[in-house]
Design a protein around this motif. Structure first.
Motif, PDB file in Angstrom:
ATOM      1  N   GLY A   1      -0.999  -4.203  -1.358  1.00  0.00           N
ATOM      2  CA  GLY A   1      -0.707  -2.872  -0.821  1.00  0.00           C
ATOM      3  C   GLY A   1       0.660  -2.923  -0.143  1.00  0.00           C
ATOM      4  O   GLY A   1       1.701  -2.842  -0.778  1.00  0.00           O
TER       5      GLY A   1
ATOM      6  N   VAL B   1      -2.996 -11.857   0.645  1.00  0.00           N
ATOM      7  CA  VAL B   1      -2.199 -11.523  -0.551  1.00  0.00           C
ATOM      8  C   VAL B   1      -1.562 -12.761  -1.189  1.00  0.00           C
ATOM      9  O   VAL B   1      -0.746 -12.651  -2.100  1.00  0.00           O
TER      10      VAL B   1
ATOM     11  N   ALA C   1      -4.469   5.036  -3.656  1.00  0.00           N
ATOM     12  CA  ALA C   1      -4.607   3.885  -2.748  1.00  0.00           C
ATOM     13  C   ALA C   1      -3.291   3.249  -2.328  1.00  0.00           C
ATOM     14  O   ALA C   1      -3.219   2.617  -1.279  1.00  0.00           O
TER      15      ALA C   1
HETATM   16  C1  LIG Z   1       2.507  -6.373  12.849  1.00  0.00           C
HETATM   17  C2  LIG Z   1       1.136  -6.122  12.308  1.00  0.00           C
HETATM   18  C3  LIG Z   1       0.310  -5.213  12.948  1.00  0.00           C
HETATM   19  C4  LIG Z   1      -0.976  -4.973  12.452  1.00  0.00           C
HETATM   20  N1  LIG Z   1      -1.747  -4.053  13.080  1.00  0.00           N
HETATM   21  C5  LIG Z   1      -2.979  -3.792  12.608  1.00  0.00           C
HETATM   22  C6  LIG Z   1      -3.803  -2.816  13.229  1.00  0.00           C
HETATM   23  O1  LIG Z   1      -3.415  -2.158  14.196  1.00  0.00           O
HETATM   24  N2  LIG Z   1      -5.031  -2.607  12.704  1.00  0.00           N
HETATM   25  C7  LIG Z   1      -5.479  -3.303  11.616  1.00  0.00           C
HETATM   26  O2  LIG Z   1      -6.590  -3.066  11.180  1.00  0.00           O
HETATM   27  N3  LIG Z   1      -4.729  -4.244  11.028  1.00  0.00           N
HETATM   28  C8  LIG Z   1      -3.490  -4.492  11.462  1.00  0.00           C
HETATM   29  N4  LIG Z   1      -2.722  -5.429  10.842  1.00  0.00           N
HETATM   30  C9  LIG Z   1      -3.223  -6.118   9.647  1.00  0.00           C
HETATM   31  C10 LIG Z   1      -2.920  -5.372   8.319  1.00  0.00           C
HETATM   32  O3  LIG Z   1      -1.869  -4.438   8.513  1.00  0.00           O
HETATM   33  C11 LIG Z   1      -4.173  -4.664   7.805  1.00  0.00           C
HETATM   34  O4  LIG Z   1      -5.087  -5.631   7.348  1.00  0.00           O
HETATM   35  C12 LIG Z   1      -3.901  -3.634   6.704  1.00  0.00           C
HETATM   36  O5  LIG Z   1      -5.073  -2.908   6.487  1.00  0.00           O
HETATM   37  C13 LIG Z   1      -3.452  -4.234   5.380  1.00  0.00           C
HETATM   38  O6  LIG Z   1      -2.964  -3.184   4.548  1.00  0.00           O
HETATM   39  P1  LIG Z   1      -1.909  -3.485   3.401  1.00  0.00           P
HETATM   40  O7  LIG Z   1      -1.738  -2.236   2.610  1.00  0.00           O
HETATM   41  O8  LIG Z   1      -0.691  -4.094   3.949  1.00  0.00           O
HETATM   42  O9  LIG Z   1      -2.718  -4.524   2.520  1.00  0.00           O
HETATM   43  P2  LIG Z   1      -2.246  -5.936   1.968  1.00  0.00           P
HETATM   44  O10 LIG Z   1      -1.815  -6.802   3.077  1.00  0.00           O
HETATM   45  O11 LIG Z   1      -1.320  -5.739   0.840  1.00  0.00           O
HETATM   46  O12 LIG Z   1      -3.643  -6.463   1.392  1.00  0.00           O
HETATM   47  C14 LIG Z   1      -4.705  -6.816   2.242  1.00  0.00           C
HETATM   48  C15 LIG Z   1      -5.899  -7.270   1.383  1.00  0.00           C
HETATM   49  O13 LIG Z   1      -6.387  -6.164   0.638  1.00  0.00           O
HETATM   50  C16 LIG Z   1      -6.265  -6.362  -0.766  1.00  0.00           C
HETATM   51  N5  LIG Z   1      -5.828  -5.067  -1.301  1.00  0.00           N
HETATM   52  C17 LIG Z   1      -4.738  -4.335  -0.933  1.00  0.00           C
HETATM   53  N6  LIG Z   1      -4.762  -3.144  -1.581  1.00  0.00           N
HETATM   54  C18 LIG Z   1      -5.864  -3.118  -2.342  1.00  0.00           C
HETATM   55  C19 LIG Z   1      -6.460  -2.160  -3.231  1.00  0.00           C
HETATM   56  N7  LIG Z   1      -5.911  -0.970  -3.462  1.00  0.00           N
HETATM   57  N8  LIG Z   1      -7.630  -2.482  -3.855  1.00  0.00           N
HETATM   58  C20 LIG Z   1      -8.235  -3.681  -3.654  1.00  0.00           C
HETATM   59  N9  LIG Z   1      -7.718  -4.617  -2.837  1.00  0.00           N
HETATM   60  C21 LIG Z   1      -6.556  -4.336  -2.181  1.00  0.00           C
HETATM   61  C22 LIG Z   1      -5.262  -7.498  -0.922  1.00  0.00           C
HETATM   62  O14 LIG Z   1      -5.491  -8.252  -2.086  1.00  0.00           O
HETATM   63  C23 LIG Z   1      -5.520  -8.309   0.343  1.00  0.00           C
HETATM   64  O15 LIG Z   1      -6.594  -9.198   0.185  1.00  0.00           O
HETATM   65  C24 LIG Z   1      -1.434  -5.689  11.314  1.00  0.00           C
HETATM   66  C25 LIG Z   1      -0.588  -6.598  10.673  1.00  0.00           C
HETATM   67  C26 LIG Z   1       0.683  -6.813  11.161  1.00  0.00           C
HETATM   68  C27 LIG Z   1       1.574  -7.786  10.450  1.00  0.00           C
END
Ligand SMILES: Cc1cc2nc3c(=O)[nH]c(=O)nc-3n(C[C@H](O)[C@H](O)[C@H](O)COP(=O)(O)OP(=O)(O)OC[C@H]3O[C@@H](n4cnc5c(N)ncnc54)[C@H](O)[C@@H]3O)c2cc1C
Length: 497
Positions: A117, A126, A162
């Protein structure tokens, strides 16, 4: 300015090092600034299959950008130029047919597929780790599925693809809002939030994204998992909830109907300073159990107040906020403040806290440049277990790092404490040092009755810890579901299970 390959977000927004170095010098002494190393990306093990060529790339920078998430070890490796876990190619499907063809071809070609994502995972979610017999890895970046497709303003729900990032999602919703603002909002996606059960803006009630998912559409290697649009159902284990938290191991989420709301028109907020931490915890519990359900209810311990420069006086601070699109919420705030009579009310701290919260994601990058190890971990426990958990975590890390704590979310039966640890990094041995600190924290949390994660997900980092808290028959049932939906083990090998 392009996104940094290893740090948070736009490389142009990096924090200035000198003011930060001055701030942390009293704790960590003189610090030497290290420069980012050049890229080291291994050659691809496999080529792009011809059927995917129209929407895939094996360009070196692209592969590096899909190599790691954004946890401390990820950022450190990237900073040092190590992109050894880069995928062999990156596929960017434009529609569901292309998502399906990636899954089919990966199975045929013995490749693993890692859905991507925003890549903001902090639990190695990831990273491309091959399963047994696999020859290569595809990172499936969903950024082209980036639209709000429909808004049902009668039911207040929207059908959303998504791969949309937070800001683009909010902009397309117009007068409505999802109001799901994780700290990573800018660089994370709806699909990522759903499958990691992300925690957002609301400190009470609708804390996790789960509460906002009305129905979901997920493509699995063995068929489409589409749930019906329903406000609620009493039928069986919930098919939506089984997708929430599946972390890309069961299928690829392509879209979801999400519950939306009108943008808030009325707000009221205050911060309350407490000289005594236990009184601050008791007041926060009283608010959490009052039924007032504040949108914001974040308690910062004295160390967190100091680290974030929220107040200079060594107090603990409770930041409270109410909001509504319909009615004046000042009376709600006043009732909550009555429950906080042991503290004194001030207005300034909330703004300082917000500023620090927004800068937070960039801070770890700057710390890495300065040779300081800084990371966070979060949990949840009952109110009755909290005092021991706080003590156990403090005890486990006291001699190894500076530690601070805040509650990111609160429930009638317990808080979600979020800890930050900071220490001088041992140059060359940072990854081992981080792993030791993380293990100490995990052991302390689990032994005191907490969970290994409240909202950062399991990924690979928390897999062992999670196996200590979940029922064994549940783990076997989850494994059976994985074998049924993804018998070749194409999706995210080693995540969760
Ligand atoms: C600075 C920072 C602050 C953060 N703050 C928060 C916060 O406030 N709250 C929180 O909950 N988390 C937080 N996180 C963690 C992270 O942002 C979350 O886990 C977020 O939901 C991940 O979303 P992403 O789109 O970046 O997914 P990714 O990091 O790209 O993927 C996360 C996981 O989901 C899978 N995935 C992604 N998209 C899909 C899809 N469409 N279908 C199936 N699988 C998929 C990937 O394979 C991976 O295993 C933070 C991280 C950082 C670095």
């Amino acid at each position: 300015m392009p996104r940094s390959l290893w740090g948070w977000g736009d490389a142009g927004q990096a924090l200035e090092l000198e003011p930060l170095a001055r701030r942390v010098r009293p704790f960590f002494g003189e610090l030497e600034v290290e420069n980012e190393a050049g890229l080291r990306v291994p050659k691809p093990r496999v080529g792009i299959p011809s059927e995917l060529a129209a929407f895939a790339s094996s360009e070196e920078r692209d592969r590096a950008a899909h190599c790691w998430g954004k946890g401390y070890p990820d950022r450190l490796r990237g900073f040092r130029g190590d992109f050894s876990a880069a995928p062999d190619f990156v596929a960017r499907p434009r529609d569901e047919a292309e998502v399906s063809s990636v899954l089919e071809i990966a199975e045929r070609e013995e490749l693993c597929v890692v859905p991507f994502g925003g890549g903001s995972s902090v639990v190695r979610g990831v990273e491309c780790v091959l399963g047994p017999k696999q020859r290569g890895a595809v990172s499936m970046d969903l950024e082209r599925l980036d639209r709000v497709l429909e808004i049902d303003d009668v039911s207040r729900a929207a059908r959303i693809q998504a791969g949309v990032f937070g800001p683009a999602l909010e902009q397309q919703l117009g007068a409505f809002t999802l109001r799901h603002f994780p700290q990573s909002f800018e660089y994370s996606t709806l699909g990522g939030w759903i499958v990691t059960r992300a925690g957002g803006h609301f400190a009470t009630v609708t804390t996790h994204i789960d509460e906002l998912v009305e129905s979901v559409r997920m493509l699995t290697p063995r068929g489409l998992w589409q749930t019906r649009r329903l406000p609620a159902t009493g039928a069986g284990p919930d098919a939506v909830r089984l997708v929430c938290g599946s972390e890309g191991t069961l299928g690829v989420v392509t879209e979801a109907w999400m519950r939306i709301r009108k943008r808030p028109q009325h707000r009221a907020g205050a911060s309350v300073h407490f000289e005594d931490w236990n009184q601050a915890v008791a007041a926060t519990r009283a608010v959490a159990q009052s039924g007032l359900n504040p949108a914001n209810c974040r308690l910062l311990d004295p160390a967190e107040v100091m680290v974030n420069e929220v107040a200079p006086d060594g107090s603990a601070v409770l930041v409270l906020g109410f909001e509504s699109d319909e009615y004046d919420v000042q009376p709600w705030l006043e009732r909550a403040l009555k429950l906080c009579a042991a503290g004194r009310v001030e207005q300034k701290a909330a703004a300082a806290w917000r500023e620090s919260f927004l800068k937070g994601p960039y801070l770890q990058d700057a710390m890495i440049r300065l040779g300081v190890l800084a990371d966070t971990f979060e949990t949840a426990c009952t109110w009755s277990a909290f005092p021991k958990l706080y003590e156990a975590v403090t005890e486990a890390l006291r001699e190894h790092a500076m530690l601070s704590c805040r509650f990111t979310h609160v429930y009638p039966d317990g808080p979600a404490p979020y800890f930050t640890f900071i220490t001088n990094a041992k140059k060359g041995g940072e990854l081992e040092q981080w792993a030791e600190l993380k293990q100490r924290a995990t052991d302390a949390v689990l032994n005191a009755g907490g969970t290994v994660t409240h909202h950062h997900a399991v990924g690979r980092t928390h897999k062992d810890g999670w196996s200590r808290e979940r029922p064994e028959p549940y783990a076997r049932a989850l494994g059976a579901m994985k074998r049924e939906l993804d018998p070749a083990g194409v999706l995210n090998p080693g995540v969760l299970l």
